[in-house]
Design a protein around this motif. Structure first.
Motif, PDB file in Angstrom:
ATOM      1  N   ALA A 211       0.867  -1.177   0.000  1.00 43.44           N
ATOM      2  CA  ALA A 211       0.000   0.000   0.000  1.00 43.44           C
ATOM      3  C   ALA A 211       0.902   1.224   0.000  1.00 43.44           C
ATOM      4  O   ALA A 211       1.941   1.239   0.669  1.00 43.44           O
ATOM      5  CB  ALA A 211      -0.898   0.012   1.239  1.00 43.44           C
ATOM      6  N   VAL A 212       0.536   2.246  -0.759  1.00 41.02           N
ATOM      7  CA  VAL A 212       1.333   3.464  -0.853  1.00 41.02           C
ATOM      8  C   VAL A 212       0.464   4.657  -0.468  1.00 41.02           C
ATOM      9  O   VAL A 212      -0.651   4.800  -0.991  1.00 41.02           O
ATOM     10  CB  VAL A 212       1.894   3.671  -2.283  1.00 41.02           C
ATOM     11  CG1 VAL A 212       2.695   4.966  -2.365  1.00 41.02           C
ATOM     12  CG2 VAL A 212       2.759   2.481  -2.695  1.00 41.02           C
ATOM     13  N   LEU A 213       0.955   5.480   0.440  1.00 40.58           N
ATOM     14  CA  LEU A 213       0.297   6.744   0.778  1.00 40.58           C
ATOM     15  C   LEU A 213       1.136   7.856   0.180  1.00 40.58           C
ATOM     16  O   LEU A 213       2.295   8.051   0.559  1.00 40.58           O
ATOM     17  CB  LEU A 213       0.178   6.912   2.291  1.00 40.58           C
ATOM     18  CG  LEU A 213      -0.450   8.228   2.777  1.00 40.58           C
ATOM     19  CD1 LEU A 213      -1.848   8.431   2.190  1.00 40.58           C
ATOM     20  CD2 LEU A 213      -0.496   8.284   4.295  1.00 40.58           C
ATOM     21  N   LEU A 214       0.562   8.576  -0.772  1.00 41.91           N
ATOM     22  CA  LEU A 214       1.280   9.575  -1.555  1.00 41.91           C
ATOM     23  C   LEU A 214       0.797  10.972  -1.209  1.00 41.91           C
ATOM     24  O   LEU A 214      -0.388  11.276  -1.350  1.00 41.91           O
ATOM     25  CB  LEU A 214       1.066   9.303  -3.048  1.00 41.91           C
ATOM     26  CG  LEU A 214       1.614  10.313  -4.053  1.00 41.91           C
ATOM     27  CD1 LEU A 214       3.137  10.319  -4.021  1.00 41.91           C
ATOM     28  CD2 LEU A 214       1.102  10.004  -5.457  1.00 41.91           C
ATOM     29  N   ILE A 215       1.699  11.821  -0.730  1.00 46.90           N
ATOM     30  CA  ILE A 215       1.406  13.234  -0.543  1.00 46.90           C
ATOM     31  C   ILE A 215       1.974  13.978  -1.741  1.00 46.90           C
ATOM     32  O   ILE A 215       3.165  13.878  -2.036  1.00 46.90           O
ATOM     33  CB  ILE A 215       2.043  13.783   0.748  1.00 46.90           C
ATOM     34  CG1 ILE A 215       1.504  13.042   1.968  1.00 46.90           C
ATOM     35  CG2 ILE A 215       1.780  15.276   0.884  1.00 46.90           C
ATOM     36  CD1 ILE A 215       2.154  13.463   3.269  1.00 46.90           C
ATOM     37  N   SER A 216       1.125  14.711  -2.447  1.00 38.63           N
ATOM     38  CA  SER A 216       1.586  15.385  -3.658  1.00 38.63           C
ATOM     39  C   SER A 216       0.741  16.612  -3.947  1.00 38.63           C
ATOM     40  O   SER A 216      -0.474  16.610  -3.728  1.00 38.63           O
ATOM     41  CB  SER A 216       1.531  14.429  -4.851  1.00 38.63           C
ATOM     42  OG  SER A 216       1.948  15.073  -6.047  1.00 38.63           O
TER      43      SER A 216
END
Length: 261
Positions: A211-216
């Motif tokens: 699982a990836v949590l991406l802040i962008s």
């Protein structure tokens, strides 16, 4: 870069869900950084966390990764309520964070950075020593698995490009049985080609089951990569959308308050 996205999943079941934050609140003195924030992440998906500067994104991530402890609410990881006292606790549970500053030591080699604070130690009687050969071999396996483009694991980090450094950080996060990889603006300082390469690595993490949590802040990137988007504003989570069912224009409107959830 053209990205082929998987079909959107149906409503999450308990087994799909890896992380859930429920009514998480945190204050620093009189400043309420987080107010009753509830979000969830599914296994094998890329979840984007978006919002303006000061919206609370990084603070929420710090609560998940063990840097801060919420004042109230709870965090559940892999079905269990957790209360991490440090980033080390979060890492042991399977949560890795790739920070915006990458946290690499420039004068160390790639393999030394990969095993920083995780050194393989051998013992012969009362004597302990670092098993450099084992670490170099394992580092090469980690780099090869993710197809990371670095000259050699014996190269010093200061000689690597920005994209290669980001790749080393991602490789370090993914290489130690992590279930969740958190990425804070992973391509903010990269050019077009290096951004495309890092995005390929992020998609490979998802395809490998992380699982990836991406802040962008890059909304085009969010729409290309993510399966789920959560929108933060003024310390609150104001909306959640499946990426396939929304648009970049709607996400911007939710961030600015021009559209209500």
């Amino acid at each position: 870069m053209t990205t082929v996205k998987s079909e959107p999943k149906t409503a999450a079941t308990a087994s799909d869900e890896l992380l859930r934050c429920e009514d998480v609140s945190l204050s620093f003195g009189n400043v309420r950084a987080l107010v009753d924030v509830s979000v969830s992440l599914r296994r094998g998906e890329i979840t984007a966390l978006v919002g303006d500067n000061g919206a609370g994104k990084s603070t929420l991530v710090r609560c998940v990764s063990g840097i801060h402890r919420p004042d109230s609410g709870r965090v559940l990881f892999d079905g269990t309520q957790v209360d991490f006292g440090s980033p080390e606790d979060a890492r042991e549970a399977g949560i890795e964070t790739v920070h915006q500053n990458l946290a690499l030591v420039e004068d160390l080699t790639v393999w030394q950075n990969l095993f920083l604070n995780r050194e393989i130690v051998r013992r012969i009687g009362p004597v302990s020593f670092l098993d450099r050969k084992a670490m170099q071999t394992r580092a090469q396996e980690m780099v090869s698995t993710l197809a990371v483009n670095v000259p050699a694991v014996t190269s010093r980090v200061r000689r690597l490009s920005g994209g290669q450094r980001q790749a080393v950080s991602i490789c370090r996060a993914a290489g130690f049985s992590s279930q969740l990889v958190i990425m804070d603006e992973p391509t903010a300082a990269l050019g077009v080609q290096e951004t495309a390469r890092v995005e390929e690595l992020i998609l490979k993490l998802r395809d490998d089951g992380h699982a990836v949590l991406l802040i962008s802040h890059n909304f085009a990137q969010v729409m290309r990569l993510s399966d789920q988007v959560w929108v933060m504003r003024s310390g609150r989570c104001v909306a959640g959308r499946r990426t396939a069912e929304t648009t970049g224009e709607e996400i911007v409107a939710l961030i600015t308050g021009a559209q209500s959830a």
